[in-house]
Design an enzyme around this catalytic site. Structure first.
Site, PDB file in Angstrom:
ATOM      1  CD  GLU A   1      -3.082  -0.967   0.262  1.00 50.19           C
ATOM      2  OE1 GLU A   1      -3.092  -0.006  -0.519  1.00 50.19           O
ATOM      3  OE2 GLU A   1      -3.965  -1.862   0.254  1.00 50.19           O
TER       4      GLU A   1
ATOM      5  NE  ARG B   1      -3.845   2.846  -0.771  1.00 50.36           N
ATOM      6  CZ  ARG B   1      -5.079   2.753  -0.314  1.00 50.36           C
ATOM      7  NH1 ARG B   1      -5.693   3.809   0.146  1.00 50.36           N
ATOM      8  NH2 ARG B   1      -5.708   1.596  -0.294  1.00 50.36           N
TER       9      ARG B   1
ATOM     10  CG  ASP C   1      -5.764  -7.364  -7.244  1.00 52.23           C
ATOM     11  OD1 ASP C   1      -4.660  -7.560  -6.714  1.00 52.23           O
ATOM     12  OD2 ASP C   1      -6.652  -6.679  -6.709  1.00 52.23           O
TER      13      ASP C   1
ATOM     14  CD  GLU D   1     -10.901  -1.919  -7.935  1.00 50.81           C
ATOM     15  OE1 GLU D   1     -12.070  -1.612  -7.629  1.00 50.81           O
ATOM     16  OE2 GLU D   1      -9.937  -1.780  -7.150  1.00 50.81           O
TER      17      GLU D   1
ATOM     18  CB  THR E   1      -2.135  -1.267  -9.111  1.00 54.70           C
ATOM     19  OG1 THR E   1      -3.368  -1.974  -9.044  1.00 54.70           O
ATOM     20  CG2 THR E   1      -1.565  -1.074  -7.717  1.00 54.70           C
TER      21      THR E   1
END
Ligand code: DMJ
Length: 642
Positions: A262, A266, A395, A529, A615
């Site tokens: 994360e 980010r 994913d 998404e 992503t």
């Protein structure tokens, strides 16, 4: 006398009561206003004090106007127009009319505009006015920030030779403005009630300390949302965020246990995009500072990193729940874009080496049916439970295989091969069609298909389509078909709910299709998404339905998720009046609103052959095709960083 007194007494009494009510009312309103006002003043002062500095220098340093991707495009076009005008004058003199050579090609079932002069081996005339990456570079002025690549010569053609026509896909101003207003609403309320904290709780009007980044003041919403502000041209807000990062953002002297994944997607991703956009060295320094804090997590026998790392002690570990101490595929497999780019802009090869080690482990390990299980033990290098998913836990690993190849200017052939092999195995073993004709991606547990698709897996519509559009091979049509089918299914999961927003997971059985069955699957947390796939499919096909679907989503978000103080997720999308969850996720600003904004923009804003989205929807420049790549001039020897 008596009757007279009894008549006037009630009148006086009523007048007295009215007076008191009015007095209390006025005092109450003034008090409430004062509380709100002082709150606003206090917060504005805080933001302002965070921002005070030599503004002039900053403007020069940031060079917002010149470096804004949109403005560079306009600038390019302006110079293109100048040249065209000049040419036209010359031609008029010669009484000759020339046209910019264009043709069209069918790629993966979609008709795309291409420029003949950029096709390999094209014999057609090259338009003198067609911009190339090198003209991009020379026309850019980067102020005091790091310069963009100064000379980019004959880059390998991204998209296998296909180049989008920058003018196709017109702007839908009205709808796009609505998205900008949503961003302003989300940002201003975060600023008002949670500035510097990670996320906002819109209903309680306070910070969300239970976010994945906890209660440390890491400004997750600022770092995640800043490039969206930049792209939307919200300059004042952008500057506030930039100044906060300069003054307040640091991982030094805090003892936070951070998720490597994360934090990378980010924070590192957000900083890298801002660096690419602006050339402002602040962002490069911060990206490196954050990545360095993550490095201790990579000290494992295999080089597969742990999931969590303590920013102070460097102690790293995995989640207790993850299959016998395993690391998670979607986490350790989603570092490549950021770490590779960080090496290129810093000149330090260490970051790329770390992710290349992960790549080698995954390349060499035996894969059941060619598939990647979600769990891998970082000590033994062996798979944990054989659960496979294109949703949670799997994913973005697959996403980064394709995108590492794109980011490298299509030179990282190993990544493309691994992508093709993995996606073919997924198509054969996990992609299915429901009796009602809906294409979906099942989870696979050992040998058993679980006919359930996570909302998270809805990004794969765009991923399959992007795979199709970027290479013509035996699988192109299958990829495109799967991409369109999955995107359609995710849309169905939305419109089958009364809120018109999709659940966290949906199932396929004899009885239901594209519907959540369990109560813990019915929530919607502002996820992006599905809109990401609408955006990619829109760019690749220009089929109006994708914009229509995006607009439906905007209306649904406004109706159900908007509150007076920001946007919330929903606890159950199948209720007419669902309860709100009181969390404005940072990815709502980073991804959801960015993809919706881009859906209504024209193709020249972050063209897909020059930018690749990480992503978390932070766009990174494509090597050799984008002058914003800002490669460091020298490559340093491996540092002693661990
Ligand atoms: C984001 O943080 C990223 O898109 C990640 O890859 C998956 N989940 C969230 C949004 O749903």
């Amino acid at each position: 006398m008596c009757p007279k007194t009894s008549k006037t007494t009630p009148l006086l009494l009523i007048a007295g009561i009215c007076f008191v009510i009015v007095l209390v009312g006025i005092t109450g309103i003034t008090l409430i206003n004062n509380i709100n006002l002082s709150n606003i003043i206090r917060l504005n002062e805080k933001v302002a004090s965070d921002s005070v500095s030599n503004n002039e220098n900053q403007i020069k340093e940031l060079n917002y106007v010149n470096n804004h991707p949109r403005n560079v495009y306009l600038k390019l076009n302006a110079s293109k127009e100048d040249e065209e005008e000049k040419m036209q004058k010359e031609q008029e003199q010669e009484h000759v009319q020339l046209e910019l050579p264009k043709t069209s090609a069918v790629i993966g079932g979609s008709k795309l505009q291409i420029r003949d002069n950029q096709l390999k081996g094209s014999s057609e005339a090259v338009s003198p006015s067609t911009p190339t990456p090198s003209t991009f570079a020379t026309q850019l002025s980067s102020g005091d920030g790091d310069a963009p690549t100064s000379s980019v010569t004959s880059p390998p053609l991204p998209f296998g030779g296909v180049k989008y026509n920058g003018s196709s896909g017109l702007i839908d101003y009205e709808k796009r403005n609505q998205v900008v207003k949503m961003m302003e609403h989300a940002w201003h309320n975060y600023k008002l009630y949670a500035w510097g904290k990670n996320e906002l709780r819109p209903l309680s009007q306070r910070p969300h300390s239970g976010s994945i980044f906890g209660s440390y003041d890491l400004g997750a919403t600022i770092v995640d949302g800043l490039d969206t502000l930049y792209i939307m041209g919200l300059e004042k807000e952008y500057r506030e965020g930039r100044d906060w990062i300069e003054r307040k953002f640091s991982l030094d002297n805090i003892s936070a246990e951070l998720s490597v994944f994360e934090t990378n997607i980010r924070f590192v991703g957000g900083m890298l995009t801002l660096y690419a956009f602006t050339g402002d060295p602040l962002y490069k320094e911060k990206a490196q500072h954050i990545a360095d804090k993550l490095l201790p997590a990579f000290q494992t026998p295999t080089g597969i990193p742990y999931a969590l790392v303590n920013t102070k002690s460097g102690v790293a570990k995995n989640y207790g729940w993850a299959s016998g101490g395993s690391s998670i595929l979607s986490e350790f497999g989603t570092l490549h874009l950021e770490f590779a780019y960080l090496s290129d802009i810093t000149g330090n090869p260490l970051y790329r080496e770390r992710v290349q080690t992960i790549r080698q482990v995954l390349k060499e390990i035996e894969k059941p049916k060619g598939l990647y299980p979600n769990f891998l033990n970082p000590k033994t290098g062996k798979w944990g439970q054989l659960h496979m998913s294109l949703g949670a836990l799997g994913d973005s690993y697959y996403e980064y295989l394709l995108k590492a190849w794109l980011q490298s200017g299509q030179t990282d052939e190993e990544a493309r091969e691994m992508y093709d092999e993995a996606m073919l195995a997924i198509m054969d073993n996990m992609v299915r069609t429901s009796p009602g004709g809906l294409t979906y991606v099942s989870d696979l547990k050992f040998d058993r298909l679980e006919h359930k698709m996570d909302h998270l897996a809805c990004f794969s519509g765009g991923l399959f389509a992007l795979g199709a559009a970027t290479r013509q091979n035996d699988y192109t049509d299958r990829y495109m078909e799967a991409g369109k089918g999955i995107t359609n299914t995710c849309h169905e999961s939305y419109i089958r709910a009364p809120t018109q927003l999709g659940p966290e997971a949906f199932r396929f059985s004899e009885a239901v299709e594209a519907r959540a069955l369990r109560s813990q699957e019915k929530y919607y947390i502002l996820r992006p998404e599905t809109f990401e796939s609408y955006f990619v499919l829109w760019r690749l096909t220009h089929d109006q339905k994708y914009r229509d679907w995006g607009w439906e989503a905007v209306l649904a978000l406004e109706k159900h998720c908007r509150t007076a103080h920001g946007y919330c997720g929903l606890r159950n999308v199948y209720q007419q009046e669902p309860q709100k969850d009181d969390v404005q996720q940072s990815f709502f600003l980073a991804e959801t609103l960015k993809y919706l904004y881009l859906l209504f923009s024209d193709d020249s804003v972050l063209p897909l052959d020059e930018w690749v989205f990480n992503t978390e929807a932070h766009p990174l420049p494509i090597k050799g095709a984008n002058a914003y790549y800002r490669q460091a001039p020298v490559t340093l020897p491996v540092s002693n960083a661990s």
